[in-house]
Design a protein around this motif. Structure first.
Motif, PDB file in Angstrom:
ATOM      1  N   TRP A 143       0.852  -1.187   0.000  1.00  0.00           N
ATOM      2  CA  TRP A 143       0.000   0.000   0.000  1.00  0.00           C
ATOM      3  C   TRP A 143       0.889   1.239   0.000  1.00  0.00           C
ATOM      4  CZ3 TRP A 143      -1.043   3.641   4.173  1.00  0.00           C
ATOM      5  CH2 TRP A 143      -2.024   4.591   3.843  1.00  0.00           C
ATOM      6  N   GLU A 176      -7.087   9.124   9.624  1.00  0.00           N
ATOM      7  CA  GLU A 176      -7.418   9.089   8.206  1.00  0.00           C
ATOM      8  C   GLU A 176      -6.428   8.227   7.415  1.00  0.00           C
ATOM      9  OE1 GLU A 176      -8.640  13.225   9.766  1.00  0.00           O
ATOM     10  OE2 GLU A 176      -7.048  11.733  10.115  1.00  0.00           O
ATOM     11  N   ASP A 177      -5.154   8.228   7.839  1.00  0.00           N
ATOM     12  CA  ASP A 177      -4.138   7.422   7.152  1.00  0.00           C
ATOM     13  C   ASP A 177      -4.394   5.936   7.357  1.00  0.00           C
ATOM     14  OD1 ASP A 177      -2.793   9.793   6.418  1.00  0.00           O
ATOM     15  OD2 ASP A 177      -1.719   9.815   8.339  1.00  0.00           O
ATOM     16  N   ALA A 214      -7.413   4.871   5.445  1.00  0.00           N
ATOM     17  CA  ALA A 214      -7.127   4.717   4.022  1.00  0.00           C
ATOM     18  C   ALA A 214      -6.411   3.395   3.750  1.00  0.00           C
ATOM     19  CB  ALA A 214      -6.283   5.890   3.526  1.00  0.00           C
ATOM     20  N   GLN A 215      -5.513   3.011   4.642  1.00  0.00           N
ATOM     21  CA  GLN A 215      -4.847   1.713   4.514  1.00  0.00           C
ATOM     22  C   GLN A 215      -5.873   0.582   4.560  1.00  0.00           C
ATOM     23  OE1 GLN A 215      -2.208   0.736   7.777  1.00  0.00           O
ATOM     24  NE2 GLN A 215      -2.035  -1.394   7.136  1.00  0.00           N
ATOM     25  N   LYS A 243      -9.135   0.773   4.024  1.00  0.00           N
ATOM     26  CA  LYS A 243     -10.023   0.847   2.860  1.00  0.00           C
ATOM     27  C   LYS A 243      -9.405   0.111   1.679  1.00  0.00           C
ATOM     28  CE  LYS A 243     -12.307   4.260  -0.160  1.00  0.00           C
ATOM     29  NZ  LYS A 243     -11.644   3.978  -1.442  1.00  0.00           N
ATOM     30  N   GLU A 289     -13.480   6.968  10.601  1.00  0.00           N
ATOM     31  CA  GLU A 289     -12.933   7.472   9.342  1.00  0.00           C
ATOM     32  C   GLU A 289     -13.123   6.447   8.224  1.00  0.00           C
ATOM     33  OE1 GLU A 289     -12.003  10.455   8.932  1.00  0.00           O
ATOM     34  OE2 GLU A 289     -11.647  11.170  10.988  1.00  0.00           O
ATOM     35  N   GLN A 296     -15.104   6.825   4.699  1.00  0.00           N
ATOM     36  CA  GLN A 296     -14.436   6.672   3.404  1.00  0.00           C
ATOM     37  C   GLN A 296     -15.101   5.622   2.523  1.00  0.00           C
ATOM     38  OE1 GLN A 296     -10.178   6.128   3.702  1.00  0.00           O
ATOM     39  NE2 GLN A 296      -9.934   7.775   5.203  1.00  0.00           N
ATOM     40  N   CYS A 297     -15.661   4.571   3.118  1.00  0.00           N
ATOM     41  CA  CYS A 297     -16.276   3.511   2.300  1.00  0.00           C
ATOM     42  C   CYS A 297     -17.482   2.907   3.022  1.00  0.00           C
ATOM     43  CB  CYS A 297     -15.261   2.434   1.922  1.00  0.00           C
ATOM     44  SG  CYS A 297     -14.417   1.646   3.312  1.00  0.00           S
TER      45      CYS A 297
END
Length: 295
Positions: free
Chosen positions: A12, A81-82, A85-86, A88, A113, A117-118
């Motif tokens: 990632w 958020e980081d 995102a990982q 997600k 978060e 995001q998803c």
């Protein structure tokens, strides 16, 4: 005790990220376990829970967040958020199905978060001992979070981390802040923490957590989460934040069940690390919730 699950990896953003996977013989919704962040903590936190859960009825995914466990440990400040995102990317590229999240403690903001995001990938959430309400309802200025990060990311923080890695500190902190029963702080727990902080680069994730990057007002976001949510609270739950407002387990449970539109709660024996200290009760409460909600 079952044999540890083998470690797999995925890439990632140029970093190697680790996870473990327990396959299933049925086709029920996969579970994604989000581990806490702290000295020596990683996805291995869930080993006992996975061993108790593993009946083959649904796939179980246990990732190591970036900066923790067997994942890469870049020298950066990690924000919720980081990590979201990982995860997600992990859901979309590795699991490739909708999931139910199981989230420990103050990693609750990462789950929030991730849902933001998803949302279409999350069918439900199980929260184990989420933070006291004051920690997720008050805005914390990013400037002061950065000031704290700069202090930790210095020789001062290096000295703190060397001290915090000592077995004597880890044992006493666990007794004082995490476990209801002192004798539950066993050699298995301490070995896990020692292995998890053997690589000194693991300090950056801990610094990020202690800097409070995860602290902000999540009430509005919570009110827009329509997936079923189970909140599991220990009957001796306590806040590990010095400036957190003291509340009873029932007060904290009430906050979450009244803020989420579709939440319910249960209190089980234990304090702040229920999947480890009260494994059987935690797994039973979670499985009953999943069955009742047909997740």
């Amino acid at each position: 005790m079952m044999q540890p699950l083998p470690t797999k990896t995925y890439d990632w953003q140029g970093f190697s990220c680790a996870y473990r996977f327990a396959p299933a013989t049925a086709t029920q919704t996969p579970m994604l376990f989000i581990h806490p962040v702290g000295v020596g903590l990683s996805g291995r936190f869930w080993d006992r829970c996975i061993a108790a859960w593993q009946e083959g009825d649904r796939p179980l995914y246990v990732p190591d967040l970036l900066g923790c466990g067997e994942s890469a440990m870049p020298h950066v400040a990690y924000y919720p958020e980081d990590w979201a995102a990982q995860l997600k990317f992990f859901i979309e590229s590795v699991i490739d199905q909708v999931v139910v999240l199981v989230v420990q403690g103050a990693l609750f903001p990462v789950a929030m978060e991730l849902v933001s995001q998803c949302p279409e990938r999350i069918r439900g959430m199980i929260l184990s001992g989420p933070p006291t309400a004051s920690l997720i309802t008050e805005y914390t200025d990013r400037f002061w979070q950065q000031v704290r990060w700069n202090l930790f990311d210095s020789p001062l923080g290096w000295g703190f981390y060397l001290y915090a890695r000592q077995e004597s500190f880890l044992r006493q902190f666990s007794i004082d802040q995490l476990f209801a029963q002192p004798d539950a702080v066993d050699s298995e727990w301490l070995r896990m923490l020692a292995a998890g902080c053997a690589n000194l680069d693991s300090r950056h994730a801990v610094y990020s957590f202690l800097s409070g990057f995860w602290r902000k007002d999540y009430r509005s976001a919570m009110k827009h989460v329509h997936q079923p949510v189970l909140v599991v609270m220990g009957n001796q739950a306590s806040s590990i934040s010095r400036d957190g407002v003291a509340d009873s387990p029932l007060d904290r449970l009430k906050f979450y069940t009244e803020t989420f539109p579709n939440a319910e709660g249960v209190v089980i024996p234990g304090r702040n690390v229920l999947p480890y200290e009260s494994t059987t009760a935690f797994v039973e409460a979670s499985q009953q919730f999943l069955a009742a909600k047909e997740l």
